[in-house]
Design a protein around this motif. Structure first.
Motif, PDB file in Angstrom:
ATOM      1  N   ALA A  98       0.826  -1.215   0.000  1.00 28.92           N
ATOM      2  CA  ALA A  98       0.000   0.000   0.000  1.00 28.92           C
ATOM      3  C   ALA A  98       0.856   1.259   0.000  1.00 28.92           C
ATOM      4  O   ALA A  98       0.536   2.244  -0.663  1.00 28.92           O
ATOM      5  CB  ALA A  98      -0.926   0.002   1.222  1.00 28.92           C
ATOM      6  N   GLU A 154     -12.918  -1.846  -5.380  1.00 29.24           N
ATOM      7  CA  GLU A 154     -12.165  -2.276  -4.207  1.00 29.24           C
ATOM      8  C   GLU A 154     -12.459  -3.741  -3.887  1.00 29.24           C
ATOM      9  O   GLU A 154     -13.427  -4.328  -4.411  1.00 29.24           O
ATOM     10  CB  GLU A 154     -12.526  -1.386  -3.023  1.00 29.24           C
ATOM     11  CG  GLU A 154     -12.075   0.058  -3.176  1.00 29.24           C
ATOM     12  CD  GLU A 154     -12.291   0.849  -1.912  1.00 29.24           C
ATOM     13  OE1 GLU A 154     -11.299   1.305  -1.338  1.00 29.24           O
ATOM     14  OE2 GLU A 154     -13.456   0.991  -1.491  1.00 29.24           O
ATOM     15  N   LYS A 165      -5.991   8.640  -5.707  1.00 32.39           N
ATOM     16  CA  LYS A 165      -7.048   8.372  -4.733  1.00 32.39           C
ATOM     17  C   LYS A 165      -6.981   9.338  -3.560  1.00 32.39           C
ATOM     18  O   LYS A 165      -7.997   9.757  -3.031  1.00 32.39           O
ATOM     19  CB  LYS A 165      -6.932   6.929  -4.232  1.00 32.39           C
ATOM     20  CG  LYS A 165      -7.987   6.542  -3.194  1.00 32.39           C
ATOM     21  CD  LYS A 165      -7.748   5.139  -2.666  1.00 32.39           C
ATOM     22  CE  LYS A 165      -8.761   4.793  -1.552  1.00 32.39           C
ATOM     23  NZ  LYS A 165      -8.493   3.480  -0.938  1.00 32.39           N
ATOM     24  N   TYR A 177      -4.562   2.482  -0.165  1.00 28.74           N
ATOM     25  CA  TYR A 177      -5.406   1.432  -0.736  1.00 28.74           C
ATOM     26  C   TYR A 177      -5.573   0.282   0.260  1.00 28.74           C
ATOM     27  O   TYR A 177      -4.639  -0.058   1.005  1.00 28.74           O
ATOM     28  CB  TYR A 177      -4.805   0.905  -2.036  1.00 28.74           C
ATOM     29  CG  TYR A 177      -4.971   1.858  -3.185  1.00 28.74           C
ATOM     30  CD1 TYR A 177      -6.029   1.716  -4.083  1.00 28.74           C
ATOM     31  CD2 TYR A 177      -4.096   2.924  -3.379  1.00 28.74           C
ATOM     32  CE1 TYR A 177      -6.203   2.597  -5.133  1.00 28.74           C
ATOM     33  CE2 TYR A 177      -4.260   3.812  -4.426  1.00 28.74           C
ATOM     34  CZ  TYR A 177      -5.307   3.645  -5.300  1.00 28.74           C
ATOM     35  OH  TYR A 177      -5.483   4.518  -6.342  1.00 28.74           O
ATOM     36  N   ARG A 178      -6.749  -0.338   0.249  1.00 25.70           N
ATOM     37  CA  ARG A 178      -7.018  -1.456   1.146  1.00 25.70           C
ATOM     38  C   ARG A 178      -6.336  -2.723   0.641  1.00 25.70           C
ATOM     39  O   ARG A 178      -6.053  -2.860  -0.541  1.00 25.70           O
ATOM     40  CB  ARG A 178      -8.530  -1.699   1.238  1.00 25.70           C
ATOM     41  CG  ARG A 178      -9.294  -0.518   1.825  1.00 25.70           C
ATOM     42  CD  ARG A 178     -10.781  -0.823   1.858  1.00 25.70           C
ATOM     43  NE  ARG A 178     -11.546   0.298   2.408  1.00 25.70           N
ATOM     44  CZ  ARG A 178     -12.878   0.319   2.509  1.00 25.70           C
ATOM     45  NH1 ARG A 178     -13.575  -0.723   2.087  1.00 25.70           N
ATOM     46  NH2 ARG A 178     -13.485   1.373   3.007  1.00 25.70           N
ATOM     47  N   HIS A 189      -7.854  -5.571  -6.314  1.00 29.96           N
ATOM     48  CA  HIS A 189      -8.582  -4.444  -6.895  1.00 29.96           C
ATOM     49  C   HIS A 189      -8.771  -4.712  -8.391  1.00 29.96           C
ATOM     50  O   HIS A 189      -7.844  -5.179  -9.068  1.00 29.96           O
ATOM     51  CB  HIS A 189      -7.810  -3.140  -6.714  1.00 29.96           C
ATOM     52  CG  HIS A 189      -7.696  -2.712  -5.280  1.00 29.96           C
ATOM     53  ND1 HIS A 189      -6.939  -3.391  -4.341  1.00 29.96           N
ATOM     54  CD2 HIS A 189      -8.250  -1.650  -4.619  1.00 29.96           C
ATOM     55  CE1 HIS A 189      -7.030  -2.761  -3.181  1.00 29.96           C
ATOM     56  NE2 HIS A 189      -7.809  -1.714  -3.314  1.00 29.96           N
TER      57      HIS A 189
END
Length: 304
Positions: free
Chosen positions: A200, A231, A276, A280-281, A285
């Motif tokens: 991330a 996501e 973004k 990011y999780r 994705h």
């Protein structure tokens, strides 16, 4: 005598009161007048800036129109197909006419249109460059060699025309296709990295690069490419430039960001950068690309 003095003092007091009231009234009127002039001047500045922006946009479109004319004439001189360029020129003339009645929102759209036109000119220059090189080589050769190479150019041109006819005959639909989709991570220092799995902290921005495949059945002109970033939870990220659109099945879909391109029926590379603004999780994705309501390509990457 004393009564006369009192009457005189009363009259003086009334006069002073009237003078004070008149003075205050004049001051208020003066303030309102100055404020009104200030508002009028501000409105005049806004109008002048708007006119200047329209003039600048018009000048850019005129410049692009002149450059298109040059490419058309050069394509004719090199005996190459220039029909797609003529259609782009027609679209440009319509844009110039609509600019006369443009509002502020439309002016922002014209920025994207101008960029798309400029990208088309660059792509067309690359295509014409090889024909310029052949023409220059022919001019430097002796007469006999020149004739042989001219025959070769004519032969290549004939093969291309036959190939175009075959592609038009075989084309079943005008739906564009996104090929060779690549998803790159850009870190905070601007360095790009291409992988299937990212941490991330390595992702400050995403760069999605792909090719719009050649399609002679599709009409040349402006295309809007909708990017959907899904996501791991299945939710679609809606960025600052995002919103909703209708797909071919009339369903309303969220999109993350949008890219406007000028399509000329030939294969061309397109890149979309998305910021973004947050981390990011973890998980997979999915990136989906839509054009004219159709899903034209999909890719994915993993964040751990």
């Amino acid at each position: 005598m004393e009564q006369n003095n009192k009457s005189k003092e009363k009259r003086q007091a009334w006069l002073i009161g009237i003078i004070v009231v008149l003075t205050l009234t004049n001051l208020i009127l003066l303030y309102l007048f100055v404020q009104r002039n200030k508002d009028v001047n501000q409105q005049a500045v806004v109008i002048e800036e708007y006119k200047e922006e329209i003039n600048q946009t018009s000048a850019k479109l005129d410049s692009i129109s002149q450059e298109l004319d040059k490419r058309i004439e050069e394509a004719k001189a090199l005996n190459q197909d220039y029909e797609a360029l003529l259609k782009v020129k027609e679209q440009l003339e319509r844009d110039k006419e609509q600019l006369k009645n443009a509002n502020a929102r439309m002016l922002r759209e014209y920025e994207a249109k101008i960029k798309a036109y400029e990208e088309l000119l660059i792509a067309k220059d690359k295509e014409l460059e090889k024909w310029r090189e052949i023409a220059n080589e022919l001019n430097e050769e002796v007469v006999e060699t020149k004739k042989e190479k001219m025959k070769l150019v004519d032969s290549i041109s004939s093969v291309q025309k036959e190939k175009q006819k075959l592609e038009q005959t075989l084309a079943q639909a005008a739906i564009l296709k996104a090929e060779n989709i690549r998803i790159l991570a850009i870190n905070s220092r601007g360095r790009e990295r291409e992988d299937d799995v990212y941490r991330a902290r390595q992702i400050d921005k995403l760069k999605i690069v792909f090719n719009l495949a050649e399609n002679k059945a599709a009409k040349p002109g402006t295309r809007q490419i909708y990017l959907r970033l899904i996501e791991p939870s299945g939710a679609v990220l809606v960025g600052p430039d995002g919103g909703r659109f209708q797909d071919a099945q009339q369903q309303n879909l969220n999109y993350t960001t949008i890219k406007q391109v000028m399509y000329d029926q030939n294969s061309q590379e397109v890149s979309i950068i998305y910021d973004k603004g947050s981390e990011y999780r973890e998980g997979t994705h999915v990136v989906e690309l839509y054009c004219e309501g159709h899903l034209i390509g999909r890719g994915s990457f993993v964040v751990k």
